[in-house]
Design an enzyme around this catalytic site. Sequence first.
Site, PDB file in Angstrom:
ATOM      1  N   GLU A   1       0.853  -1.189   0.000  1.00  0.00           N
ATOM      2  CA  GLU A   1       0.000   0.000   0.000  1.00  0.00           C
ATOM      3  C   GLU A   1       0.880   1.227   0.000  1.00  0.00           C
ATOM      4  O   GLU A   1       2.037   1.150   0.388  1.00  0.00           O
ATOM      5  CB  GLU A   1      -0.821   0.048   1.307  1.00  0.00           C
TER       6      GLU A   1
ATOM      7  N   LYS B   1       2.221   4.596   1.639  1.00  0.00           N
ATOM      8  CA  LYS B   1       2.330   5.110   2.993  1.00  0.00           C
ATOM      9  C   LYS B   1       1.960   6.589   2.928  1.00  0.00           C
ATOM     10  O   LYS B   1       2.689   7.397   2.343  1.00  0.00           O
ATOM     11  CB  LYS B   1       3.753   4.938   3.508  1.00  0.00           C
TER      12      LYS B   1
ATOM     13  N   ASP C   1       1.330  10.332   4.136  1.00  0.00           N
ATOM     14  CA  ASP C   1       2.105  11.147   5.057  1.00  0.00           C
ATOM     15  C   ASP C   1       1.201  12.186   5.707  1.00  0.00           C
ATOM     16  O   ASP C   1       1.108  13.324   5.266  1.00  0.00           O
ATOM     17  CB  ASP C   1       3.245  11.819   4.284  1.00  0.00           C
TER      18      ASP C   1
ATOM     19  N   GLU D   1      -5.051   7.535   8.102  1.00  0.00           N
ATOM     20  CA  GLU D   1      -4.200   8.713   8.143  1.00  0.00           C
ATOM     21  C   GLU D   1      -5.030   9.914   7.727  1.00  0.00           C
ATOM     22  O   GLU D   1      -5.675   9.889   6.682  1.00  0.00           O
ATOM     23  CB  GLU D   1      -3.057   8.478   7.142  1.00  0.00           C
TER      24      GLU D   1
ATOM     25  N   TYR E   1      -6.586   2.346   6.537  1.00  0.00           N
ATOM     26  CA  TYR E   1      -5.720   1.240   6.113  1.00  0.00           C
ATOM     27  C   TYR E   1      -5.618   0.075   7.090  1.00  0.00           C
ATOM     28  O   TYR E   1      -4.784  -0.798   6.909  1.00  0.00           O
ATOM     29  CB  TYR E   1      -4.320   1.760   5.801  1.00  0.00           C
TER      30      TYR E   1
ATOM     31  N   LYS F   1      10.696   3.602   2.803  1.00  0.00           N
ATOM     32  CA  LYS F   1      10.514   5.043   2.638  1.00  0.00           C
ATOM     33  C   LYS F   1      11.142   5.522   1.338  1.00  0.00           C
ATOM     34  O   LYS F   1      12.258   5.123   0.991  1.00  0.00           O
ATOM     35  CB  LYS F   1      11.181   5.779   3.807  1.00  0.00           C
TER      36      LYS F   1
ATOM     37  N   CYS G   1      27.145  43.689   4.960  1.00  0.00           N
ATOM     38  CA  CYS G   1      25.774  43.344   5.320  1.00  0.00           C
ATOM     39  C   CYS G   1      24.805  43.946   4.297  1.00  0.00           C
ATOM     40  O   CYS G   1      24.871  45.151   4.026  1.00  0.00           O
ATOM     41  CB  CYS G   1      25.448  43.886   6.712  1.00  0.00           C
TER      42      CYS G   1
ATOM     43  N   CYS H   1      22.723  46.832   6.245  1.00  0.00           N
ATOM     44  CA  CYS H   1      23.292  48.058   6.818  1.00  0.00           C
ATOM     45  C   CYS H   1      24.713  48.344   6.321  1.00  0.00           C
ATOM     46  O   CYS H   1      25.349  49.275   6.797  1.00  0.00           O
ATOM     47  CB  CYS H   1      23.260  47.984   8.341  1.00  0.00           C
TER      48      CYS H   1
ATOM     49  N   CYS I   1      26.838  39.869  10.734  1.00  0.00           N
ATOM     50  CA  CYS I   1      26.898  41.323  10.711  1.00  0.00           C
ATOM     51  C   CYS I   1      27.105  41.760  12.162  1.00  0.00           C
ATOM     52  O   CYS I   1      26.265  41.477  13.017  1.00  0.00           O
ATOM     53  CB  CYS I   1      25.603  41.917  10.164  1.00  0.00           C
TER      54      CYS I   1
ATOM     55  N   CYS J   1      21.527  47.457  13.032  1.00  0.00           N
ATOM     56  CA  CYS J   1      21.102  46.727  11.829  1.00  0.00           C
ATOM     57  C   CYS J   1      19.630  46.310  12.006  1.00  0.00           C
ATOM     58  O   CYS J   1      19.294  45.619  12.970  1.00  0.00           O
ATOM     59  CB  CYS J   1      22.013  45.517  11.663  1.00  0.00           C
TER      60      CYS J   1
HETATM   61  S1  IVH Z   1      -0.346   0.272   8.843  1.00  0.00           S
HETATM   62  C1  IVH Z   1       0.253  -1.909  12.778  1.00  0.00           C
HETATM   63  N1  IVH Z   1      -0.613   1.394   6.494  1.00  0.00           N
HETATM   64  O1  IVH Z   1       2.706   5.267   8.983  1.00  0.00           O
HETATM   65  C2  IVH Z   1       0.268  -1.279  11.440  1.00  0.00           C
HETATM   66  N2  IVH Z   1       0.301   2.690   8.251  1.00  0.00           N
HETATM   67  O2  IVH Z   1       5.339   4.797  10.204  1.00  0.00           O
HETATM   68  C3  IVH Z   1      -0.287   0.069  11.485  1.00  0.00           C
HETATM   69  N3  IVH Z   1       0.794   5.009   7.627  1.00  0.00           N
HETATM   70  O3  IVH Z   1       1.590   4.424  12.191  1.00  0.00           O
HETATM   71  C4  IVH Z   1       0.082   0.941  10.378  1.00  0.00           C
HETATM   72  N4  IVH Z   1       0.104   4.858   5.544  1.00  0.00           N
HETATM   73  O4  IVH Z   1       0.438   6.435  10.839  1.00  0.00           O
HETATM   74  C5  IVH Z   1      -0.206   1.555   7.761  1.00  0.00           C
HETATM   75  N5  IVH Z   1      -0.975   2.262   4.373  1.00  0.00           N
HETATM   76  C6  IVH Z   1      -0.573   2.417   5.633  1.00  0.00           C
HETATM   77  C7  IVH Z   1      -0.066   3.654   6.108  1.00  0.00           C
HETATM   78  C8  IVH Z   1       0.371   3.738   7.429  1.00  0.00           C
HETATM   79  C9  IVH Z   1       0.618   5.657   6.475  1.00  0.00           C
HETATM   80  C10 IVH Z   1       1.361   5.634   8.834  1.00  0.00           C
HETATM   81  C11 IVH Z   1       0.681   5.256  10.116  1.00  0.00           C
HETATM   82  C12 IVH Z   1       1.709   4.416  10.824  1.00  0.00           C
HETATM   83  C13 IVH Z   1       2.968   5.042  10.331  1.00  0.00           C
HETATM   84  C14 IVH Z   1       4.165   4.143  10.537  1.00  0.00           C
END
Ligand code: IVH
Length: 671
Positions: free
Chosen positions: A113, A115, A117, A173, A225, A312, A406, A409, A424, A430
């Site tokens: 999946e 991730k 942010d 999230e 998720y 990541k 600077c 000034c 400076c 300044c």
């Molecule tokens: S699963 C026990 N799936 O990333 C498993 N987390 O760095 C629970 N996050 O705590 C997390 N996308 O806040 C999962 N597709 C995804 C995610 C996801 C973002 C976040 C979440 C997690 C953190 C871990």
Amino acid sequence: MTLHEATERAARLRAAIEAHNRHYYVENKPVISDFEYDLLLQELAGVERLFPSLVVATSPTQRVGSDSTREFAQVAHRYAMLSLGNTYSTDEIRDFDSRIRRTLTDEPEYVCELKFDGTAIGLTYVNGRLHQAVTRGDGEYGDEVTANVRTIPSIPQQLPAGEWPQEFEIRGEILMPFHAFERLNGERIAAGEPPFANPRNAAAGSLKLLDSRMVAHRGLDCFLYYLLGENLPFDTHFDSLRKAAEWGFRVSEQMTKCRTVDEIFAFIRHWDEARKTLPCATDGVVVKVNSFAQQRQLGLTAKSPRWATAFKFKAEQGVTELLSIDFQVGRTGAITPVANLQPLQLAGTTVKRASLHNADQIALLDIRLHDMVVVEKGGEIIPKVVGVDRAQRKADSRPFQYITRCPECATPLVRDEGEAKHYCPNDAHCPPQILGKILHFVSRRAMNINAGEATVEMLYREGLIKDVADLYLLKKEDLRHFNNWGEKSAENLVNSIAASVQTPFAKTLYALGIRYVGETTAKKLADALPSIDAIAQAGPDELLTVDEIGERIAQSIIHYFADPSNRALIARLRKAGVQMAGNPPATRSDALAGMVFVITGTLSRPREDFKTLIEQHGGRVAGDVSAKTTHLLAGLNGGSKLARAKKAGMKIVNEKEYSELLNNEMNNENK
Ligand code: IVH
């Protein structure tokens, strides 16, 4: 309309509105126009106005939020909110796969999946209704932000008829899409407020707003998720999320089953590029073992499940032309070179400027004007220039000459040994440095004057203040004449300035901003020498006898007081009534004798001030809740201490109650 008819009509309208929310926000396939949707909402609001008893928290009309300001209650997570192990290396993904194969008897199947942010949320549903929304907090206890979460349109308040479990939790999230993020930061900058560094901070900050009507305008979204509960009727993670999507939750469409690490890598490679077209920030890929039985077999560590890991993505980079270099002068006089770039799209936002760090960095990378430079945008607000594409350099380019004066000034810059930055040295005249001094003076830990950065900047720019002593000459009328300030704002500021003359001497000394005299040094100085005059007259020998004061600090103090303009400033502050001598006795009363306080949350003044007060009245202050604690003084967002104190049945007081307690005890003492 009878109450009975109204109840039925309201239920029908709510179901229809929820269904249209799903079509619009989750499926991206609106069935009716916005206008028709508004009509439904208006009709529901009309019914609820006629029969107020029909208003329930889960009604779509309540998504706009209530106006009550609350503190967030701390709630224990039913299932600990774990995080994930993460890596940037494909080798570690191979290790993850090998470990899993070693533990399991059967072949694993994975689900990959994106991730997302943003900021994690746990949503509990009871009988198909959104019951509670809790942030991660420390993983054990989180903040209950249900009212704010109800304003997020893609989160269903009431599930449509279906086979959902009577009670379950779904985690996901909360995100701020790029377009909402850019709009919000634009508004903040225009209003003189600091912008959010990234969509993640903006989402987390918005979720903690006290006024949910404001949250409703922040354009938040949510991807789910992870489904949790007792006896869930599924065998796999994939099926549980597919069902969740049927119940109306927004689930990542990119979710893909994989059998081998190579399939995982293909998913990663694809999305590392394709994510750039998504409307929300993603920072990696999460790989999960699909089967619940296998997940149980693999189990958890204290911090994260063994059945999932995160890969990541590296920070996004792009190449663009360096148009020119600006030099910013910081509050301390430090010079920062900033690149002006041919605008480029990076990590979902338009980048026009990037940091060049310092002269050494420019020389090291041999960055020249009109070079094609490599720009990187990670989680921080300011992107960095990290390299140059030499192949594209023009034949006539010359090494960049760093400035010697600077830009504000024109004073020749200095660079101390071992320092990366140029400075400076004209700290007294300044402009950005003067402004820096004023901001330091008003800050919370110094004079604690209730004026934001934007206000101070405006006062300075408009010529209403030229130094900190001018603050005490400000009048309500002066403020009202500029920027259309309201009576109340002007009065608040003037009152806050007036109240600041009570600030204890040690803090005033710190507020003056004498180089190297930080909070601790100021306190030691104020303890050792009775007044500003005594400090000003002290020679190096006397200063050196003070705890923690060495040669460098002593010289800086002497240098400060040798300057007639500083002495004149102090004379003006003294005239304004600012404390220029210490408070003699330490203990004022025994009113709080025998009491042990723990302080938590955000209070109207720094915690140190409360600690001093409590101690001056014979009480003690401890760092954490224990069996000895008698009182918890709790400000806003009390955190886990508040939760534990509540659990232990301790006396919990807010600021007002604390003052009342102190007054009562003092009255008792005087009887
Ligand atoms: S699963 C026990 N799936 O990333 C498993 N987390 O760095 C629970 N996050 O705590 C997390 N996308 O806040 C999962 N597709 C995804 C995610 C996801 C973002 C976040 C979440 C997690 C953190 C871990």
